[in-house]
Design a protein around this motif. Structure first.
Motif, PDB file in Angstrom:
ATOM      1  N   GLY A  55       0.829  -1.209   0.000  1.00 31.71           N
ATOM      2  CA  GLY A  55       0.000   0.000   0.000  1.00 31.71           C
ATOM      3  C   GLY A  55       0.856   1.248   0.000  1.00 31.71           C
ATOM      4  O   GLY A  55       1.716   1.433   0.870  1.00 31.71           O
ATOM      5  N   GLY A  56       0.617   2.102  -0.999  1.00 23.08           N
ATOM      6  CA  GLY A  56       1.404   3.340  -1.123  1.00 23.08           C
ATOM      7  C   GLY A  56       0.568   4.570  -0.835  1.00 23.08           C
ATOM      8  O   GLY A  56       0.629   5.562  -1.552  1.00 23.08           O
ATOM      9  N   GLY A  57      -0.238   4.523   0.242  1.00 18.15           N
ATOM     10  CA  GLY A  57      -0.914   5.729   0.728  1.00 18.15           C
ATOM     11  C   GLY A  57       0.023   6.469   1.671  1.00 18.15           C
ATOM     12  O   GLY A  57       1.215   6.143   1.775  1.00 18.15           O
ATOM     13  N   VAL A  58      -0.533   7.454   2.368  1.00 21.78           N
ATOM     14  CA  VAL A  58       0.330   8.254   3.247  1.00 21.78           C
ATOM     15  C   VAL A  58       0.955   7.388   4.341  1.00 21.78           C
ATOM     16  O   VAL A  58       2.109   7.600   4.741  1.00 21.78           O
ATOM     17  CB  VAL A  58      -0.444   9.481   3.826  1.00 21.78           C
ATOM     18  CG1 VAL A  58      -1.504   9.074   4.845  1.00 21.78           C
ATOM     19  CG2 VAL A  58       0.520  10.505   4.419  1.00 21.78           C
ATOM     20  N   ILE A  59       0.213   6.368   4.794  1.00 25.11           N
ATOM     21  CA  ILE A  59       0.754   5.504   5.853  1.00 25.11           C
ATOM     22  C   ILE A  59       1.900   4.660   5.293  1.00 25.11           C
ATOM     23  O   ILE A  59       2.990   4.591   5.874  1.00 25.11           O
ATOM     24  CB  ILE A  59      -0.362   4.589   6.431  1.00 25.11           C
ATOM     25  CG1 ILE A  59      -1.497   5.432   7.022  1.00 25.11           C
ATOM     26  CG2 ILE A  59       0.211   3.612   7.460  1.00 25.11           C
ATOM     27  CD1 ILE A  59      -1.130   6.325   8.178  1.00 25.11           C
ATOM     28  N   GLY A  60       1.666   4.037   4.132  1.00 27.52           N
ATOM     29  CA  GLY A  60       2.691   3.163   3.559  1.00 27.52           C
ATOM     30  C   GLY A  60       3.949   3.921   3.169  1.00 27.52           C
ATOM     31  O   GLY A  60       5.069   3.479   3.468  1.00 27.52           O
ATOM     32  N   VAL A  61       3.790   5.070   2.506  1.00 29.14           N
ATOM     33  CA  VAL A  61       4.986   5.781   2.020  1.00 29.14           C
ATOM     34  C   VAL A  61       5.760   6.405   3.192  1.00 29.14           C
ATOM     35  O   VAL A  61       6.996   6.346   3.239  1.00 29.14           O
ATOM     36  CB  VAL A  61       4.619   6.833   0.947  1.00 29.14           C
ATOM     37  CG1 VAL A  61       5.867   7.520   0.426  1.00 29.14           C
ATOM     38  CG2 VAL A  61       3.874   6.182  -0.214  1.00 29.14           C
TER      39      VAL A  61
ATOM     40  N   SER B 269      -2.928   8.062  -4.237  1.00 29.62           N
ATOM     41  CA  SER B 269      -4.129   8.447  -4.974  1.00 29.62           C
ATOM     42  C   SER B 269      -5.419   7.899  -4.341  1.00 29.62           C
ATOM     43  O   SER B 269      -6.499   8.074  -4.882  1.00 29.62           O
ATOM     44  CB  SER B 269      -4.027   8.007  -6.438  1.00 29.62           C
ATOM     45  OG  SER B 269      -3.838   6.610  -6.505  1.00 29.62           O
ATOM     46  N   GLY B 270      -5.304   7.263  -3.172  1.00 28.16           N
ATOM     47  CA  GLY B 270      -6.498   6.781  -2.463  1.00 28.16           C
ATOM     48  C   GLY B 270      -7.005   7.843  -1.496  1.00 28.16           C
ATOM     49  O   GLY B 270      -7.013   9.045  -1.828  1.00 28.16           O
ATOM     50  N   ALA B 271      -7.389   7.410  -0.300  1.00 32.25           N
ATOM     51  CA  ALA B 271      -7.892   8.372   0.700  1.00 32.25           C
ATOM     52  C   ALA B 271      -6.879   9.481   0.953  1.00 32.25           C
ATOM     53  O   ALA B 271      -7.248  10.617   1.252  1.00 32.25           O
ATOM     54  CB  ALA B 271      -8.197   7.636   2.002  1.00 32.25           C
TER      55      ALA B 271
ATOM     56  N   GLY C  21     -13.755   8.687  -1.628  1.00 32.41           N
ATOM     57  CA  GLY C  21     -12.668   7.803  -1.206  1.00 32.41           C
ATOM     58  C   GLY C  21     -13.034   7.042   0.058  1.00 32.41           C
ATOM     59  O   GLY C  21     -14.064   7.296   0.688  1.00 32.41           O
ATOM     60  N   PHE C  22     -12.155   6.106   0.400  1.00 33.87           N
ATOM     61  CA  PHE C  22     -12.456   5.142   1.465  1.00 33.87           C
ATOM     62  C   PHE C  22     -11.593   5.376   2.696  1.00 33.87           C
ATOM     63  O   PHE C  22     -10.405   5.042   2.695  1.00 33.87           O
ATOM     64  CB  PHE C  22     -12.224   3.720   0.945  1.00 33.87           C
ATOM     65  CG  PHE C  22     -13.011   3.410  -0.304  1.00 33.87           C
ATOM     66  CD1 PHE C  22     -14.389   3.237  -0.232  1.00 33.87           C
ATOM     67  CD2 PHE C  22     -12.382   3.311  -1.541  1.00 33.87           C
ATOM     68  CE1 PHE C  22     -15.135   2.950  -1.381  1.00 33.87           C
ATOM     69  CE2 PHE C  22     -13.115   3.026  -2.691  1.00 33.87           C
ATOM     70  CZ  PHE C  22     -14.500   2.843  -2.613  1.00 33.87           C
ATOM     71  N   ARG C  23     -12.201   5.919   3.744  1.00 28.63           N
ATOM     72  CA  ARG C  23     -11.453   5.969   5.009  1.00 28.63           C
ATOM     73  C   ARG C  23     -11.366   4.540   5.541  1.00 28.63           C
ATOM     74  O   ARG C  23     -12.387   3.835   5.577  1.00 28.63           O
ATOM     75  CB  ARG C  23     -12.176   6.801   6.069  1.00 28.63           C
ATOM     76  CG  ARG C  23     -12.336   8.269   5.760  1.00 28.63           C
ATOM     77  CD  ARG C  23     -13.022   8.938   6.956  1.00 28.63           C
ATOM     78  NE  ARG C  23     -13.439  10.293   6.680  1.00 28.63           N
ATOM     79  CZ  ARG C  23     -14.615  10.622   6.160  1.00 28.63           C
ATOM     80  NH1 ARG C  23     -15.500   9.684   5.841  1.00 28.63           N
ATOM     81  NH2 ARG C  23     -14.928  11.890   5.971  1.00 28.63           N
ATOM     82  N   PRO C  24     -10.182   4.113   5.976  1.00 22.18           N
ATOM     83  CA  PRO C  24     -10.082   2.760   6.564  1.00 22.18           C
ATOM     84  C   PRO C  24     -10.496   2.854   8.030  1.00 22.18           C
ATOM     85  O   PRO C  24      -9.786   3.442   8.840  1.00 22.18           O
ATOM     86  CB  PRO C  24      -8.584   2.443   6.441  1.00 22.18           C
ATOM     87  CG  PRO C  24      -7.890   3.743   6.140  1.00 22.18           C
ATOM     88  CD  PRO C  24      -8.898   4.818   5.926  1.00 22.18           C
TER      89      PRO C  24
END
Ligand SMILES: Cc1cc2nc3c(=O)[nH]c(=O)nc-3n(C[C@H](O)[C@H](O)[C@H](O)COP(=O)(O)OP(=O)(O)OC[C@H]3O[C@@H](n4cnc5c(N)ncnc54)[C@H](O)[C@@H]3O)c2cc1C
Length: 398
Positions: free
Chosen positions: A12-18, A41-43, A350-353
């Motif tokens: 996963g390359g969202g803000v958490i992953g990166v 490009s997700g949430a 978008g999808f908040r986890p």
């Protein structure tokens, strides 16, 4: 099928992953991020941009529980549900209701407050490190209360935040007006978080962070992990065009993380709170800082060259398409605040986890430290990215 071996894989390359990959790389680890789309490009793209270290109160509260049925069943409310999703969402909703009980709510607030305590400082540091400081604004954040009754009803929230040391100032309607002169007069009052900071372009933050990660030596693989399993000497991931072996894996696939955890034998009650935004291109947005009319459940966010109206919650799972009715309601409510807003320039969903207790899952998997969970950040994932990265780094260093 390309074969790849690495020390650590981040799914996963969202803000958490990166952010996590960057941190692990600075710990000296070899890191691969696996992400099927453009990173961020997700949430992490469409949010309100607030570093919300003041947002210590979970979504589930005794007050929300009291009004849950009427909120959910009104398709236009700030917290609604797609009726078709009710059967699948029922277990999550039951947990959410439980987590909204007074004793659970108090405990969840305390856990969230603990995670948020240094969020702004951590972002100031990370933004400087990646070259994103110019995308930060430090004019605080403002909550609006439309009526005196709503202002009074929020008194216990004001007290709770005060008890946790959140910097906040109660404002009269006149004080709100002098802080944000272009807002229409509210009758209740305002709550100002003077120390709050925000990003003026979350998408750009993600591009800058991705570039910094690449410069530091993080490798990005464009693919989607379909299966994950433990082997004797690490973890194997199969993606559409890659077979990847890693000594350790971080699952940071946002709202899509539940299935991956399940493959490793862990049932995590993760679902999604779908959120929407509308953008209006303009040179000078009508507010100076993020402003949240609390009765509408969205933020008016001044962003570079545009006003973004972002927020609200729709429970409806990750499969269903964007709901045009939610965008219509968002537009109608935005125009209640600024009647002269024209047609939106673009819209987004978008999808908040989201976990039922609003507390993210940042811990080793039950099966061992070779897999670390870093998902479920709900409404505060942007805020908690540097903190999450630090926590994952210490889990993997232990
Ligand atoms: C309208 C709205 C407003 C918000 N406002 C704020 C705010 O002001 N402040 C704040 O702190 N937070 C806010 N949030 C919440 C915040 O945006 C999220 O909590 C955060 O972006 C979650 O980051 P993430 O990296 O976990 O998820 P994502 O950004 O969704 O990233 C997950 C990534 O995993 C990838 N992925 C999924 N499955 C796989 C797979 N099988 N293999 C490989 N990759 C996969 C996806 O493609 C995606 O890119 C808001 C959210 C919304 C929707």
């Amino acid at each position: 099928m390309d074969k790849l071996t690495t020390d650590i894989a981040v799914i996963g390359g969202g803000v958490i992953g990166v952010a996590t990959a960057l941190r692990l790389r600075s710990d000296g680890r070899d890191v691969v991020v696996i992400e099927p789309n453009k990173p961020g490009s997700g949430a992490s793209y469409g949010n309100a941009g607030t570093i919300a270290d003041y947002a210590i109160i979970p979504v589930g509260t005794p007050a929300v529980l009291k009004n849950l049925a009427s909120l959910l069943l009104n398709a236009d409310s700030p917290l609604s549900i797609r009726k078709a999703a009710l059967p699948t969402l029922f277990p999550w909703l039951m947990r959410f209701a439980y987590e909204s009980l007074p004793h659970r709510y108090r405990d969840n607030t305390s856990r969230i407050a603990d995670l948020l305590s240094d969020a702004s400082w951590e972002w100031l540091e990370l933004a400087a490190e990646i070259g994103a400081s110019d995308l930060l604004s430090a004019k605080g954040c403002l909550y609006l209360y439309q009526t005196p009754e709503a202002f009074k009803a929020a008194a216990s929230d004001f007290e709770l935040r005060r008890n946790y040391g959140v910097a906040q100032q109660l404002l009269t309607p006149d004080e709100v007006q002098s802080l944000e002169p272009r807002l229409p007069q509210v009758r209740g009052g305002g709550l100002f978080f003077p120390k709050a900071i925000n990003f003026t372009d979350p998408g750009q933050v993600m591009s800058v962070m991705e570039a910094a990660a690449k410069r530091a030596g993080v490798e990005f693989v464009r693919d989607s992990v379909t299966t994950i399993s433990r082997e004797r000497d690490g973890v194997r991931m199969m993606a559409s065009a890659h077979s990847i072996h890693a000594r350790a894996v971080v699952i940071a696939a946002g709202a899509h993380s539940r299935g991956l955890a399940l493959q490793l034998g862990e049932r995590v009650p993760l679902d999604t709170e779908r959120g929407y935004h509308l953008e209006f291109d303009m040179e000078t947005p009508p507010v100076e800082r993020p402003v949240c009319p609390t009765h509408h459940g969205f933020y008016l966010c001044p962003m570079r060259g545009r006003l973004r109206v972002a927020g609200t919650v729709e429970l409806g799972g990750i499969g269903a398409p964007s709901n045009p009715r939610r965008l219509e309601v968002l537009l109608a409510n935005a125009r209640k605040v600024f009647p002269t807003l024209g047609e939106p320039s673009r819209s987004w969903m978008g999808f908040r986890p989201s976990m039922p207790d609003s507390v993210p899952v940042i811990r080793p998997s039950r099966g061992g430290r070779d897999v670390v969970f870093a998902f479920g950040h709900g409404h505060i994932g942007l805020t908690l990215a540097p903190r999450t990265a630090r926590m994952v780094s210490s889990i993997l260093a232990a």
